[in-house]
Design a protein around this motif. Structure first.
Motif, PDB file in Angstrom:
ATOM      1  N   LEU A 101       0.816  -1.216   0.000  1.00  6.59           N
ATOM      2  CA  LEU A 101       0.000   0.000   0.000  1.00  6.59           C
ATOM      3  C   LEU A 101       0.849   1.267   0.000  1.00  6.59           C
ATOM      4  O   LEU A 101       0.337   2.355  -0.238  1.00  6.59           O
ATOM      5  CB  LEU A 101      -0.932   0.006   1.216  1.00  6.59           C
ATOM      6  N   ASP A 102       2.138   1.120   0.272  1.00 11.29           N
ATOM      7  CA  ASP A 102       3.044   2.270   0.287  1.00 11.29           C
ATOM      8  C   ASP A 102       3.745   2.486  -1.047  1.00 11.29           C
ATOM      9  O   ASP A 102       4.580   3.388  -1.168  1.00 11.29           O
ATOM     10  CB  ASP A 102       4.098   2.090   1.383  1.00 11.29           C
ATOM     11  N   ALA A 103       3.426   1.693  -2.053  1.00 10.81           N
ATOM     12  CA  ALA A 103       4.077   1.832  -3.363  1.00 10.81           C
ATOM     13  C   ALA A 103       3.794   3.209  -3.955  1.00 10.81           C
ATOM     14  O   ALA A 103       2.672   3.718  -3.877  1.00 10.81           O
ATOM     15  CB  ALA A 103       3.584   0.741  -4.311  1.00 10.81           C
ATOM     16  N   THR A 104       4.803   3.805  -4.549  1.00  8.93           N
ATOM     17  CA  THR A 104       4.651   5.160  -5.106  1.00  8.93           C
ATOM     18  C   THR A 104       3.662   5.199  -6.268  1.00  8.93           C
ATOM     19  O   THR A 104       3.058   6.234  -6.526  1.00  8.93           O
ATOM     20  CB  THR A 104       6.007   5.703  -5.569  1.00  8.93           C
ATOM     21  N   ASN A 105       3.505   4.097  -6.978  1.00  6.75           N
ATOM     22  CA  ASN A 105       2.583   4.072  -8.119  1.00  6.75           C
ATOM     23  C   ASN A 105       1.270   3.367  -7.771  1.00  6.75           C
ATOM     24  O   ASN A 105       0.573   2.885  -8.662  1.00  6.75           O
ATOM     25  CB  ASN A 105       3.235   3.394  -9.325  1.00  6.75           C
ATOM     26  N   PHE A 106       0.911   3.321  -6.469  1.00  6.50           N
ATOM     27  CA  PHE A 106      -0.356   2.699  -6.098  1.00  6.50           C
ATOM     28  C   PHE A 106      -1.490   3.467  -6.762  1.00  6.50           C
ATOM     29  O   PHE A 106      -1.473   4.711  -6.808  1.00  6.50           O
ATOM     30  CB  PHE A 106      -0.514   2.687  -4.576  1.00  6.50           C
ATOM     31  N   PRO A 107      -2.491   2.785  -7.308  1.00  3.57           N
ATOM     32  CA  PRO A 107      -3.473   3.461  -8.169  1.00  3.57           C
ATOM     33  C   PRO A 107      -4.281   4.571  -7.512  1.00  3.57           C
ATOM     34  O   PRO A 107      -4.724   5.501  -8.209  1.00  3.57           O
ATOM     35  CB  PRO A 107      -4.388   2.308  -8.612  1.00  3.57           C
ATOM     36  N   VAL A 108      -4.537   4.494  -6.195  1.00  2.02           N
ATOM     37  CA  VAL A 108      -5.374   5.499  -5.538  1.00  2.02           C
ATOM     38  C   VAL A 108      -4.676   6.013  -4.286  1.00  2.02           C
ATOM     39  O   VAL A 108      -3.735   5.407  -3.778  1.00  2.02           O
ATOM     40  CB  VAL A 108      -6.759   4.923  -5.140  1.00  2.02           C
ATOM     41  N   THR A 109      -5.170   7.139  -3.794  1.00  5.85           N
ATOM     42  CA  THR A 109      -4.759   7.637  -2.486  1.00  5.85           C
ATOM     43  C   THR A 109      -5.484   6.828  -1.412  1.00  5.85           C
ATOM     44  O   THR A 109      -6.640   6.445  -1.591  1.00  5.85           O
ATOM     45  CB  THR A 109      -5.128   9.122  -2.348  1.00  5.85           C
ATOM     46  N   LEU A 110      -4.816   6.570  -0.308  1.00  3.41           N
ATOM     47  CA  LEU A 110      -5.411   5.813   0.785  1.00  3.41           C
ATOM     48  C   LEU A 110      -5.511   6.670   2.038  1.00  3.41           C
ATOM     49  O   LEU A 110      -4.647   7.513   2.290  1.00  3.41           O
ATOM     50  CB  LEU A 110      -4.573   4.576   1.094  1.00  3.41           C
ATOM     51  N   LEU A 111      -6.572   6.451   2.813  1.00  3.54           N
ATOM     52  CA  LEU A 111      -6.644   7.075   4.130  1.00  3.54           C
ATOM     53  C   LEU A 111      -5.516   6.514   4.991  1.00  3.54           C
ATOM     54  O   LEU A 111      -5.273   5.309   5.012  1.00  3.54           O
ATOM     55  CB  LEU A 111      -7.991   6.758   4.790  1.00  3.54           C
TER      56      LEU A 111
END
Length: 401
Positions: free
Chosen positions: A127-137
């Motif tokens: 979930l910390d990947a720089t290219n993760f598709p969305v912003t996470l809470l």
């Protein structure tokens, strides 16, 4: 390069504006830049990227459990699901690496115009990947459920460790029986009902319980498709919505809707809320509940997370209600297009984002290359890489439609 989105109508719950929308360094600008790339969006509407207030990102490919009758509560569903783990299709789905399944859940959301997601499960390095598709809470507290303490942090300790200015999330009253109806009282007795408490589902909340939720300043995340599938009913959203204490979640495809667009279509078809209220549930109201001061907004300084659709006439706030994901013209995150129709190819290039031709539910699109890994695309029904068409072919096809 700075970008100016021109001649569109920018739509929020509060107002609509026909002024150009400037994007500078990935955020909504306060003024137009002298040398900006201009995107002509005449006859288009721009919305803030939607916020999905409840998701389990890693289980969207797991086949749902079929039941002959509604369950009395989520704990009965969990118990019944244990045998379902032995099904070959479930085993195969869970053999896909969790990192890839998390990315897929995020991509599923992005394709439907959701740019921020609340993942209600243990944090994973992927979930910390720089290219993760969305912003996470981030920076929030959570417990899974009062009746299932073996998974996730214990409720009292987790609540006590969560700063009061950050949200604390828990599945609560997910059922129609006495067990579900008793959970709000239990939560309050534990000292875990406060202004930062975010209660997921709340189907078993009675009128006096809703009074307590509103009085405490807490909020509920409504997942009606999941509720109807598992429990045979959902809560009445009107009082919580009117009080500003309701947000919308899709849960996951394991029990809920395909995405927020499908969730909104169902709510509109049942006439439970109007389009303005629905827009608030996935933008400003969700942002307020989740303590995201810049979320769900087109205000200066907010991240340029955007959904662009064609103006179909009528009430502009209806622009996201009733459409399919393939009808979205573009989804941008931090000012960069991530999925868009082929005639936005130049915007991708100006933003420095290489794009890959795909089809989404049969319609030609361009997908940001970091999201176009074949193994990831293969997990999403309706999304296919295009091997035999070049970008120009796609653009010409789109312009001829």
């Amino acid at each position: 390069m700075d970008v100016s989105l021109c001649r569109a109508v920018s739509v929020t719950t509060e107002a609509s504006s026909r002024l150009p929308l400037p994007i500078r360094a990935g955020r909504i600008g306060s003024s137009l830049a002298a040398r900006a790339y201009r995107v002509d969006l005449r006859d288009h509407l721009i919305f803030p990227g939607m916020i999905n207030a409840h998701e389990h990102l890693h289980v969207n490919t797991v086949p749902p459990l079929k039941a002959a009758a509604p369950f009395p509560n989520s704990y009965a569903w969990i118990a019944a699901f244990q045998a379902h783990f032995e099904e070959p299709a479930v085993i195969a789905a869970l053999q896909v690496p969790k990192e890839l399944r998390l990315q897929h859940g995020a991509l599923k959301n992005l394709l439907a115009g959701t740019t921020c997601v609340v993942h209600h499960d243990p944090w994973h390095p992927a979930l910390d990947a720089t290219n993760f598709p969305v912003t996470l809470l981030r920076d929030y507290g959570w417990s899974y459920a009062l009746g299932w303490p073996g998974y996730g942090p214990p409720a009292q300790q987790s609540f006590a460790a969560t700063p009061t200015d950050r949200p604390w999330l828990i599945h609560l009253a997910e059922g129609t029986d006495a067990t579900a109806q008793s959970e709000l009282v239990q939560l309050e007795q534990l000292g875990c009902l406060a202004a930062n408490s975010v209660l997921i589902h709340g189907v078993g909340l009675r009128e006096r319980d809703i009074d307590r939720v509103i009085a405490s300043g807490a909020a509920v995340v409504w997942c009606p498709s999941s509720n109807h599938a598992l429990l045979g009913k959902s809560l009445d959203p009107r009082r919580l919505c009117a009080a500003g204490r309701l947000a919308l979640g899709s849960d996951s495809r394991l029990s809920g809707a395909r995405d927020l667009l499908e969730e909104m279509r169902g709510i509109a078809a049942r006439r439970e809320l109007n389009p303005r209220q629905l827009l608030g549930l996935v933008t400003t109201q969700a942002a307020r509940i989740l303590r995201l001061p810049a979320g769900g907004s087109l205000a200066s300084g907010a991240p340029a997370d955007l959904v662009i659709v064609e103006d179909r006439g009528g009430d502009e706030r209806c622009g996201l209600v009733g459409i399919e994901r393939s009808q979205i013209r573009a989804v941008a995150r931090n000012g960069v297009p991530r999925i868009a129709d082929p005639d936005f190819a130049e915007w991708f290039a100006v933003a420095g984002m290489e794009a890959v031709p795909v089809t989404l539910d049969g319609k030609p699109k361009l997908l940001a290359k970091p999201l176009a890994e074949p193994a990831l695309v293969a997990l999403e029904p309706g999304l296919e890489l295009v091997a035999d068409l070049n970008e120009r072919d796609l653009i010409m096809e789109a312009r001829c439609q």
